[in-house]
Design a protein around this motif. Structure first.
Motif, PDB file in Angstrom:
ATOM      1  N   ALA A  54       0.829  -1.205   0.000  1.00 20.11           N
ATOM      2  CA  ALA A  54       0.000   0.000   0.000  1.00 20.11           C
ATOM      3  C   ALA A  54       0.864   1.257   0.000  1.00 20.11           C
ATOM      4  O   ALA A  54       0.530   2.255  -0.646  1.00 20.11           O
ATOM      5  CB  ALA A  54      -0.931  -0.009   1.208  1.00 20.11           C
ATOM      6  N   ALA A  55       1.996   1.219   0.712  1.00 19.41           N
ATOM      7  CA  ALA A  55       2.869   2.392   0.798  1.00 19.41           C
ATOM      8  C   ALA A  55       3.507   2.740  -0.534  1.00 19.41           C
ATOM      9  O   ALA A  55       3.886   3.896  -0.757  1.00 19.41           O
ATOM     10  CB  ALA A  55       3.949   2.156   1.855  1.00 19.41           C
ATOM     11  N   LEU A  56       3.635   1.763  -1.429  1.00 23.01           N
ATOM     12  CA  LEU A  56       4.216   2.051  -2.739  1.00 23.01           C
ATOM     13  C   LEU A  56       3.408   3.089  -3.510  1.00 23.01           C
ATOM     14  O   LEU A  56       3.957   3.835  -4.318  1.00 23.01           O
ATOM     15  CB  LEU A  56       4.288   0.762  -3.580  1.00 23.01           C
ATOM     16  N   TYR A  57       2.106   3.153  -3.233  1.00 25.20           N
ATOM     17  CA  TYR A  57       1.241   4.032  -4.023  1.00 25.20           C
ATOM     18  C   TYR A  57       1.699   5.487  -3.957  1.00 25.20           C
ATOM     19  O   TYR A  57       1.742   6.181  -4.973  1.00 25.20           O
ATOM     20  CB  TYR A  57      -0.211   3.918  -3.560  1.00 25.20           C
ATOM     21  N   ALA A  58       2.038   5.926  -2.780  1.00 26.91           N
ATOM     22  CA  ALA A  58       2.416   7.332  -2.606  1.00 26.91           C
ATOM     23  C   ALA A  58       3.913   7.551  -2.626  1.00 26.91           C
ATOM     24  O   ALA A  58       4.375   8.680  -2.818  1.00 26.91           O
ATOM     25  CB  ALA A  58       1.845   7.851  -1.286  1.00 26.91           C
ATOM     26  N   ARG A  59       4.691   6.475  -2.461  1.00 26.75           N
ATOM     27  CA  ARG A  59       6.109   6.671  -2.207  1.00 26.75           C
ATOM     28  C   ARG A  59       7.004   6.494  -3.429  1.00 26.75           C
ATOM     29  O   ARG A  59       8.019   7.153  -3.570  1.00 26.75           O
ATOM     30  CB  ARG A  59       6.552   5.683  -1.119  1.00 26.75           C
ATOM     31  N   ASP A  60       6.638   5.584  -4.341  1.00 24.27           N
ATOM     32  CA  ASP A  60       7.602   5.186  -5.368  1.00 24.27           C
ATOM     33  C   ASP A  60       6.945   5.164  -6.743  1.00 24.27           C
ATOM     34  O   ASP A  60       6.355   4.173  -7.147  1.00 24.27           O
ATOM     35  CB  ASP A  60       8.184   3.814  -5.027  1.00 24.27           C
ATOM     36  N   GLU A  61       7.066   6.275  -7.467  1.00 27.15           N
ATOM     37  CA  GLU A  61       6.479   6.357  -8.812  1.00 27.15           C
ATOM     38  C   GLU A  61       7.241   5.530  -9.828  1.00 27.15           C
ATOM     39  O   GLU A  61       6.717   5.208 -10.886  1.00 27.15           O
ATOM     40  CB  GLU A  61       6.432   7.829  -9.265  1.00 27.15           C
ATOM     41  N   THR A  62       8.488   5.179  -9.538  1.00 29.67           N
ATOM     42  CA  THR A  62       9.298   4.492 -10.543  1.00 29.67           C
ATOM     43  C   THR A  62       8.795   3.086 -10.838  1.00 29.67           C
ATOM     44  O   THR A  62       9.152   2.515 -11.866  1.00 29.67           O
ATOM     45  CB  THR A  62      10.767   4.408 -10.084  1.00 29.67           C
ATOM     46  N   VAL A  63       7.974   2.517  -9.949  1.00 30.91           N
ATOM     47  CA  VAL A  63       7.503   1.150 -10.172  1.00 30.91           C
ATOM     48  C   VAL A  63       6.213   1.102 -10.987  1.00 30.91           C
ATOM     49  O   VAL A  63       5.725   0.009 -11.287  1.00 30.91           O
ATOM     50  CB  VAL A  63       7.299   0.388  -8.841  1.00 30.91           C
ATOM     51  N   PHE A  64       5.666   2.273 -11.361  1.00 29.51           N
ATOM     52  CA  PHE A  64       4.393   2.306 -12.085  1.00 29.51           C
ATOM     53  C   PHE A  64       4.573   2.811 -13.509  1.00 29.51           C
ATOM     54  O   PHE A  64       5.457   3.620 -13.786  1.00 29.51           O
ATOM     55  CB  PHE A  64       3.392   3.207 -11.356  1.00 29.51           C
ATOM     56  N   ARG A  65       3.697   2.347 -14.397  1.00 31.87           N
ATOM     57  CA  ARG A  65       3.719   2.818 -15.785  1.00 31.87           C
ATOM     58  C   ARG A  65       2.644   3.858 -16.073  1.00 31.87           C
ATOM     59  O   ARG A  65       2.783   4.648 -17.014  1.00 31.87           O
ATOM     60  CB  ARG A  65       3.562   1.645 -16.751  1.00 31.87           C
ATOM     61  N   SER A  66       1.550   3.882 -15.295  1.00 23.75           N
ATOM     62  CA  SER A  66       0.491   4.867 -15.551  1.00 23.75           C
ATOM     63  C   SER A  66      -0.431   4.973 -14.343  1.00 23.75           C
ATOM     64  O   SER A  66      -0.486   4.065 -13.502  1.00 23.75           O
ATOM     65  CB  SER A  66      -0.332   4.495 -16.792  1.00 23.75           C
ATOM     66  N   ARG A  67      -1.135   6.099 -14.280  1.00 27.49           N
ATOM     67  CA  ARG A  67      -2.117   6.372 -13.222  1.00 27.49           C
ATOM     68  C   ARG A  67      -3.460   6.680 -13.872  1.00 27.49           C
ATOM     69  O   ARG A  67      -3.523   7.409 -14.858  1.00 27.49           O
ATOM     70  CB  ARG A  67      -1.655   7.548 -12.371  1.00 27.49           C
ATOM     71  N   VAL A  68      -4.534   6.109 -13.304  1.00 26.65           N
ATOM     72  CA  VAL A  68      -5.882   6.306 -13.842  1.00 26.65           C
ATOM     73  C   VAL A  68      -6.772   6.898 -12.756  1.00 26.65           C
ATOM     74  O   VAL A  68      -6.881   6.328 -11.662  1.00 26.65           O
ATOM     75  CB  VAL A  68      -6.493   4.983 -14.345  1.00 26.65           C
ATOM     76  N   VAL A  69      -7.378   8.053 -13.039  1.00 24.11           N
ATOM     77  CA  VAL A  69      -8.381   8.659 -12.158  1.00 24.11           C
ATOM     78  C   VAL A  69      -9.748   8.223 -12.673  1.00 24.11           C
ATOM     79  O   VAL A  69     -10.143   8.578 -13.782  1.00 24.11           O
ATOM     80  CB  VAL A  69      -8.254  10.192 -12.142  1.00 24.11           C
ATOM     81  N   MET A  70     -10.444   7.431 -11.903  1.00 27.71           N
ATOM     82  CA  MET A  70     -11.656   6.772 -12.395  1.00 27.71           C
ATOM     83  C   MET A  70     -12.724   7.744 -12.885  1.00 27.71           C
ATOM     84  O   MET A  70     -13.395   7.493 -13.898  1.00 27.71           O
ATOM     85  CB  MET A  70     -12.235   5.871 -11.299  1.00 27.71           C
ATOM     86  N   ALA A  71     -12.910   8.857 -12.182  1.00 27.68           N
ATOM     87  CA  ALA A  71     -13.982   9.777 -12.529  1.00 27.68           C
ATOM     88  C   ALA A  71     -13.811  10.362 -13.939  1.00 27.68           C
ATOM     89  O   ALA A  71     -14.792  10.712 -14.591  1.00 27.68           O
ATOM     90  CB  ALA A  71     -14.064  10.902 -11.505  1.00 27.68           C
ATOM     91  N   ARG A  72     -12.573  10.466 -14.407  1.00 30.68           N
ATOM     92  CA  ARG A  72     -12.336  11.017 -15.743  1.00 30.68           C
ATOM     93  C   ARG A  72     -12.838  10.110 -16.851  1.00 30.68           C
ATOM     94  O   ARG A  72     -13.053  10.549 -17.979  1.00 30.68           O
ATOM     95  CB  ARG A  72     -10.835  11.276 -15.937  1.00 30.68           C
ATOM     96  N   HIS A  73     -13.013   8.835 -16.548  1.00 31.98           N
ATOM     97  CA  HIS A  73     -13.395   7.858 -17.562  1.00 31.98           C
ATOM     98  C   HIS A  73     -14.766   7.236 -17.305  1.00 31.98           C
ATOM     99  O   HIS A  73     -15.182   6.337 -18.033  1.00 31.98           O
ATOM    100  CB  HIS A  73     -12.344   6.742 -17.622  1.00 31.98           C
ATOM    101  N   GLY A  74     -15.459   7.699 -16.279  1.00 31.38           N
ATOM    102  CA  GLY A  74     -16.763   7.131 -15.946  1.00 31.38           C
ATOM    103  C   GLY A  74     -16.677   5.780 -15.276  1.00 31.38           C
ATOM    104  O   GLY A  74     -17.652   5.016 -15.283  1.00 31.38           O
TER     105      GLY A  74
END
Length: 250
Positions: A54-74
């Motif tokens: 869970a801590a990776l979500y806010a701490r380490d962007e290097t392990v992710f390829r993309s972020r999705v904000v659900m409200a923008r896509h319905g």
């Protein structure tokens, strides 16, 4: 008096992740999935593993390829991030080990539904097939919900290559970290109304769920039912989950 707990469950010994997966009772797992379209792997993750993921979500962007904000896509409210390759060690270990445990069920389901596709024994071989079909983006993900957030009913289909089972792991502690936010599923059988299900997970539990279809034995033989899953509204607090999808995305 508390109501009895009728959920399908598997108690796993607190060893390393690959050993926990190996300890899963194959017959119980198959029986639960055949009966309900989902099965609970109780205690798949230790509390410290939940907190670290869970801590990776806010701490380490290097392990992710993309972020999705659900409200923008319905899709609902809340957000999630897809891991990049190479996957974090725990996620990579579980993805390979769980695939090997689930592939006999996946192949049996496809045969029962009259589907020609079969899956190789090793996850690496299946990923090679995904990449050959143009599906090269990893799909394991972390999801974060706050108060008022939810996830609409959906199916995680990312291309022609689809493994029929996936795994959702609850990283937060219900009743302490958040209220509400239950994993829900619906099952639509031919000429019948949808059947709702609530998956009562605790911190560290995982749910193996059908991605989109599963076979059901009827009086006139086996037929295919359609399933969707989502998350009910979080009433308070913050909720993190991790998802392991075995096919990659185009």
């Amino acid at each position: 008096m508390n109501a009895p707990d009728h959920r399908p469950h598997l108690s796993l010994a607190a060893r390393d992740p690959s050993q926990r997966v190996e300890a899963i009772d194959d017959r119980r797992l198959a029986a639960d999935l055949d009966a309900e379209g989902w099965a609970c792997l109780e205690g798949l993750l230790a509390p410290a593993e939940c907190r670290d993921l869970a801590a990776l979500y806010a701490r380490d962007e290097t392990v992710f390829r993309s972020r999705v904000v659900m409200a923008r896509h319905g899709y609902g409210r809340g957000e999630y991030k897809y891991f990049a390759y190479p996957l974090p060690g725990l996620i990579a270990t579980l993805r390979a080990a769980l695939y090997a445990k689930l592939v006999p069920i996946a192949n049996r389901w496809h045969a029962a539904m009259g589907m020609a596709v079969r899956f190789p024994d090793r996850h690496a071989e299946f990923i090679e097939r995904c990449h050959g079909a143009g599906q090269r983006r990893p799909t394991p993900l972390l999801l974060r919900y706050g108060e008022g957030d939810y996830n609409c009913l959906h199916q995680d289909l990312y291309g022609e290559e689809v493994f029929p089972l996936q795994v959702v792991m609850l990283l937060s502690d219900p009743g302490r970290d958040f209220e509400g936010g239950e994993i829900v599923m619906t099952e639509q059988r031919p000429r019948m109304q949808s059947r709702p299900m609530v998956l009562p997970l605790r911190q560290g539990d995982a749910a193996v769920i059908a991605v989109s279809h599963r076979p059901v034995q009827g009086t006139r033989g086996t037929y295919r039912v359609n399933l969707r899953h989502g998350v009910s509204r979080v009433r308070a607090g913050h909720r993190h989950t991790a998802g392991i999808i075995f096919h990659d995305a185009s």
